[in-house]
Design an enzyme around this catalytic site. Structure first.
Site, PDB file in Angstrom:
ATOM      1  N   ILE A 113      92.891  90.987  51.396  1.00 25.86           N
ATOM      2  CA  ILE A 113      91.568  90.444  52.080  1.00 25.86           C
ATOM      3  C   ILE A 113      91.908  90.685  53.446  1.00 25.86           C
ATOM      4  O   ILE A 113      92.600  89.798  53.842  1.00 25.86           O
ATOM      5  CB  ILE A 113      91.466  88.853  51.475  1.00 25.86           C
ATOM      6  CG1 ILE A 113      91.224  88.919  49.971  1.00 25.86           C
ATOM      7  CG2 ILE A 113      90.148  88.418  52.154  1.00 25.86           C
ATOM      8  CD1 ILE A 113      90.774  87.507  49.705  1.00 25.86           C
ATOM      9  N   PRO A 114      91.367  91.650  54.172  1.00 24.58           N
ATOM     10  CA  PRO A 114      91.806  92.034  55.310  1.00 24.58           C
ATOM     11  C   PRO A 114      91.397  91.115  56.365  1.00 24.58           C
ATOM     12  O   PRO A 114      90.741  91.515  57.223  1.00 24.58           O
ATOM     13  CB  PRO A 114      91.140  93.479  55.485  1.00 24.58           C
ATOM     14  CG  PRO A 114      90.103  93.292  54.780  1.00 24.58           C
ATOM     15  CD  PRO A 114      89.939  92.325  53.415  1.00 24.58           C
ATOM     16  N   CYS A 115      91.960  89.862  56.529  1.00 23.79           N
ATOM     17  CA  CYS A 115      91.696  89.165  57.745  1.00 23.79           C
ATOM     18  C   CYS A 115      92.275  89.711  59.024  1.00 23.79           C
ATOM     19  O   CYS A 115      91.534  88.893  60.123  1.00 23.79           O
ATOM     20  CB  CYS A 115      92.262  87.456  57.385  1.00 23.79           C
ATOM     21  SG  CYS A 115      93.878  87.617  57.061  1.00 23.79           S
ATOM     22  N   HIS A 116      93.150  90.400  58.800  1.00 23.61           N
ATOM     23  CA  HIS A 116      93.472  91.050  60.179  1.00 23.61           C
ATOM     24  C   HIS A 116      92.674  91.706  60.839  1.00 23.61           C
ATOM     25  O   HIS A 116      92.734  92.264  61.965  1.00 23.61           O
ATOM     26  CB  HIS A 116      94.840  91.821  60.026  1.00 23.61           C
ATOM     27  CG  HIS A 116      94.828  93.001  58.833  1.00 23.61           C
ATOM     28  ND1 HIS A 116      94.617  92.962  57.535  1.00 23.61           N
ATOM     29  CD2 HIS A 116      94.596  94.364  59.030  1.00 23.61           C
ATOM     30  CE1 HIS A 116      94.470  93.907  57.009  1.00 23.61           C
ATOM     31  NE2 HIS A 116      94.302  95.078  57.886  1.00 23.61           N
ATOM     32  N   ARG A 117      91.408  92.078  60.334  1.00 21.90           N
ATOM     33  CA  ARG A 117      90.500  93.070  60.952  1.00 21.90           C
ATOM     34  C   ARG A 117      89.715  92.210  61.801  1.00 21.90           C
ATOM     35  O   ARG A 117      88.496  92.744  62.300  1.00 21.90           O
ATOM     36  CB  ARG A 117      89.922  93.802  59.919  1.00 21.90           C
ATOM     37  CG  ARG A 117      90.623  94.949  59.256  1.00 21.90           C
ATOM     38  CD  ARG A 117      90.072  95.629  58.184  1.00 21.90           C
ATOM     39  NE  ARG A 117      91.181  96.555  57.558  1.00 21.90           N
ATOM     40  CZ  ARG A 117      90.867  97.124  56.138  1.00 21.90           C
ATOM     41  NH1 ARG A 117      89.718  96.749  55.639  1.00 21.90           N
ATOM     42  NH2 ARG A 117      91.784  97.750  55.572  1.00 21.90           N
TER      43      ARG A 117
END
Length: 281
Positions: free
Chosen positions: A245-249
């Site tokens: 779940i790409p919260c780094h984006r």
């Protein structure tokens, strides 16, 4: 091979930290290589092997200017164009059919009582990782700097569950993301514990294509809560599934990359690596 990538990431992470702290001095390739205790020739080759680009080009992809460019070009229609951007096949996370099945209110209230959680540790491109799953899917994934502390954090998320150290097919599918051969994956299924609002935010994160970036405000607008940027930030901070779940984006509106639950250096490395994958093709 994955363990080798983990060692490489540790060295690259140290280099990124040095570059970030000394950016105004424009450190040379020799300066950076000396900091990570390797020759300039080896460091240049290692960096290009890892991200496909030179250290200088990689830095451009993690700069404020790059972030602003991505936001300017994509934020307004980021989710509309999610299926038209990025790489075909192996490079598009959104090509995976990822299902989210939230725990029932009863399960959430009881802290996963009577739930058995399997867990294992593995090496990834961005450091050691702890992944856990239920009989329904992956419920937790976290980068690990301290193994005991990471396991305690897992238990805090599921205070009434029982835990068993074993790897299953759900975990294996999730970890296969780090092989960068996503076209051969089976369906990845998530079993998440969260409020309705959190699940909406986490689901929105799955729509961000690889190499794409968006602001907290952009996520708030997408879930029809345009004034809830702060609440969105809190939900993102509580994301239990690192990388997948790409919260780094999600970055600040100014273009600054901002903080990350698993470290700003790791976030910088992940954004730069994903941007490099896009620009190689």
């Amino acid at each position: 091979m994955v363990k080798q990538h983990n060692v490489q990431y540790d060295r690259i992470a140290e280099a990124i930290m040095y570059i970030k702290e000394n950016f105004k001095d424009q450190p040379s390739l020799e300066d950076i290589a000396e900091k990570v205790h390797v020759s300039p020739f080896y460091f240049q080759r290692l960096f290009k092997d890892w991200v496909g680009l030179s250290p200088k080009k990689f830095l451009q992809f993690t700069s404020v200017e790059y972030a602003k460019e991505i936001l300017k070009d994509q934020e307004a229609t980021l989710f509309d164009v999610a299926y038209k951007t990025g790489l075909s096949g192996t490079g598009r996370l959104h090509d995976l059919f990822i299902k989210i099945e939230g725990m029932t209110p009863g399960e959430y209230k009881k802290g996963a009582q009577n739930l058995e959680i399997k867990y294992s540790y593995a090496h990834s491109l961005f450091g050691k990782i702890l992944v856990a799953s239920t009989s329904k899917g992956v419920c937790y994934m976290s980068f690990v700097d301290n193994q005991e502390q990471a396991f305690e954090e897992l238990k805090l998320n599921f205070p009434n569950a029982s835990f068993k150290s074993v790897i299953d097919h759900f975990q294996q599918n999730a970890l296969s993301l780090f092989t960068n051969d996503w076209s051969k994956l089976e369906q990845i299924k998530l079993h998440l514990k969260g409020t309705d609002f959190q699940l909406k935010v986490w689901n929105a994160l799955l729509k961000i294509p690889q190499g794409g970036l968006i602001t907290y405000g952009g996520i708030a607008k997408y879930i029809d809560k345009p004034k809830a940027s702060r609440a969105v930030g809190t939900a993102i901070g509580n994301n239990p599934i690192a990388f997948l779940i790409p919260c780094h984006r999600v970055i600040q509106a100014t273009g600054n990359l901002g903080q990350y639950h698993w470290g700003s250096v790791r976030k910088t490395a992940m954004i730069g690596w994903e941007a490099a994958q896009i620009h190689q093709n």
